[in-house]
Design a protein around this motif. Structure first.
Motif, PDB file in Angstrom:
ATOM      1  N   PRO A 106       0.816  -1.217   0.000  1.00  0.00           N
ATOM      2  CA  PRO A 106       0.000   0.000   0.000  1.00  0.00           C
ATOM      3  C   PRO A 106       0.849   1.266   0.000  1.00  0.00           C
ATOM      4  CG  PRO A 106      -0.920  -1.614   1.524  1.00  0.00           C
ATOM      5  CD  PRO A 106       0.392  -2.159   1.064  1.00  0.00           C
ATOM      6  N   HIS A 176      -4.781  -2.361   0.522  1.00  0.00           N
ATOM      7  CA  HIS A 176      -5.146  -2.823   1.860  1.00  0.00           C
ATOM      8  C   HIS A 176      -6.294  -3.829   1.786  1.00  0.00           C
ATOM      9  CE1 HIS A 176      -2.539  -0.653   4.553  1.00  0.00           C
ATOM     10  NE2 HIS A 176      -2.864   0.518   4.053  1.00  0.00           N
ATOM     11  N   THR A 177      -7.256  -3.576   0.909  1.00  0.00           N
ATOM     12  CA  THR A 177      -8.378  -4.497   0.755  1.00  0.00           C
ATOM     13  C   THR A 177      -7.900  -5.835   0.214  1.00  0.00           C
ATOM     14  OG1 THR A 177      -9.837  -2.631   0.331  1.00  0.00           O
ATOM     15  CG2 THR A 177     -10.660  -4.802  -0.284  1.00  0.00           C
ATOM     16  N   CYS A 180      -6.684  -7.951   2.945  1.00  0.00           N
ATOM     17  CA  CYS A 180      -7.795  -8.616   3.635  1.00  0.00           C
ATOM     18  C   CYS A 180      -8.224  -9.862   2.865  1.00  0.00           C
ATOM     19  CB  CYS A 180      -8.973  -7.653   3.779  1.00  0.00           C
ATOM     20  SG  CYS A 180      -8.683  -6.227   4.843  1.00  0.00           S
ATOM     21  N   ALA A 251       1.209  -8.553   3.859  1.00  0.00           N
ATOM     22  CA  ALA A 251       0.163  -8.447   4.877  1.00  0.00           C
ATOM     23  C   ALA A 251       0.745  -8.550   6.286  1.00  0.00           C
ATOM     24  CB  ALA A 251      -0.892  -9.526   4.657  1.00  0.00           C
ATOM     25  N   GLU A 254       2.545  -5.261   7.068  1.00  0.00           N
ATOM     26  CA  GLU A 254       1.568  -4.200   7.344  1.00  0.00           C
ATOM     27  C   GLU A 254       0.954  -4.401   8.732  1.00  0.00           C
ATOM     28  OE1 GLU A 254       0.729  -1.499   5.578  1.00  0.00           O
ATOM     29  OE2 GLU A 254       2.132  -1.959   3.960  1.00  0.00           O
TER      30      GLU A 254
END
Length: 303
Positions: A106, A176-177, A180, A251, A254
């Protein structure tokens, strides 16, 4: 701002691999003039044969395009393609829209957004989910970050490649999505593989078992698309292990920066590192089954 009209909008495409090749083709099928570049020219041969123009660098693609899409491998590839010598931002004109569909950091998407803005170029991050099957069938889910008015302008193009296009917020929100998304998939993958192993050891017919659980609360994309590949011992197609390892690593980093513990993701990441270490980096993500079989000292189904 562009109007996404094949008569007036010139498109550039960088990254013609397992997914990008099909995504680019869908736009060409709608009549868009296309300029392509890939690190290995041979991987773009089917597109140039179909009428796409070849460019020798990302800079040259951008110079010839109103909208440039990219889907490459790793964050370092994204950085080089956008910010390096002969990169996209060296050739993009004010008003150009650049859309990175790679899954990347990101923070890198935000950096590209800022540097593009200094040149009057609009940057969007739009990673996708759906794998090679989704790309081939134009059934991808696209998670989009960037200025809303710019995203709205390119949405007709995204809809040619995907079935679900959702604006998530500002620059980096799409990435960011996607994190997820990958966190969910990591848990789903280990659950799917372990359920197949359990059913095998219990003496169940795997096809019959899957016909039941795929219609209930366990229903998911992985059961429908990847479990059948495991049954057929097809591990050499799909989303590459090395790319999934990269995604999970992003991920986890982050999450670390947010002081967030994700033990399930960390476990699956380690298992995939084992697959990669054993030479499976270019296998599909369903090759997680190979590592779990080795741990259990069984082979799920004879070839």
């Amino acid at each position: 701002m562009i109007n996404a009209d094949p008569k007036t909008t010139r498109i550039g495409w960088i990254g013609t691999g397992v997914m990008g090749r099909w995504m680019c083709q869908h736009l060409m099928d709608k009549g868009f003039q296309m300029t392509v570049h890939n690190r290995t020219r041979e991987r773009a041969q089917s597109l140039t044969d179909a009428g796409a123009a070849w460019a020798d660098s990302p800079e040259a693609v951008a110079a010839a395009s109103d909208v440039v899409f990219t889907i490459v491998g790793f964050p370092e590839d994204v950085r080089a393609v956008y910010l390096g010598e002969n990169g996209i931002l060296a050739g993009a004109k004010p008003g150009c829209v650049v859309v990175d569909m790679t899954t990347t950091q990101p923070s890198l998407s935000q950096e590209i957004y800022a540097k593009a803005g200094e040149k009057g170029v609009h940057a969007v991050d739009a990673p996708v989910s759906g794998g090679d099957v989704g790309a081939r069938n134009a059934q991808l889910s696209v998670m989009v970050g960037g200025d809303k008015n710019v995203v709205e302008a390119i949405t007709p193009l995204l809809e040619i490649m995907g079935k679900k296009i959702v604006w998530q917020g500002g620059a980096g929100a799409g990435q960011h999505t996607k994190m997820c998304n990958q966190i969910v998939i990591s848990g789903t993958m280990i659950g799917m593989c372990e359920s197949l192993l359990y059913g095998y050891k219990a003496g169940l017919d795997p096809d019959v078992m899957l016909s039941s659980i795929s219609g209930g609360a366990a229903a998911c994309w992985s059961l429908d698309n990847l479990a059948p590949r495991i049954l057929r011992r097809e591990f050499d197609t799909g989303f590459f292990v090395e790319h999934f390892v990269k995604d999970m690593g992003i991920a986890l980093e982050e999450a670390r920066q947010m002081n967030l513990a994700l033990p399930g993701l960390a476990l699956v990441h380690q298992l995939y590192l084992a697959v990669k270490a054993s030479g499976g980096e270019r296998l599909g993500t369903q090759a997680l089954m190979l590592a779990l079989e080795q741990m259990s000292n069984i082979e799920f189904r004879q070839k």
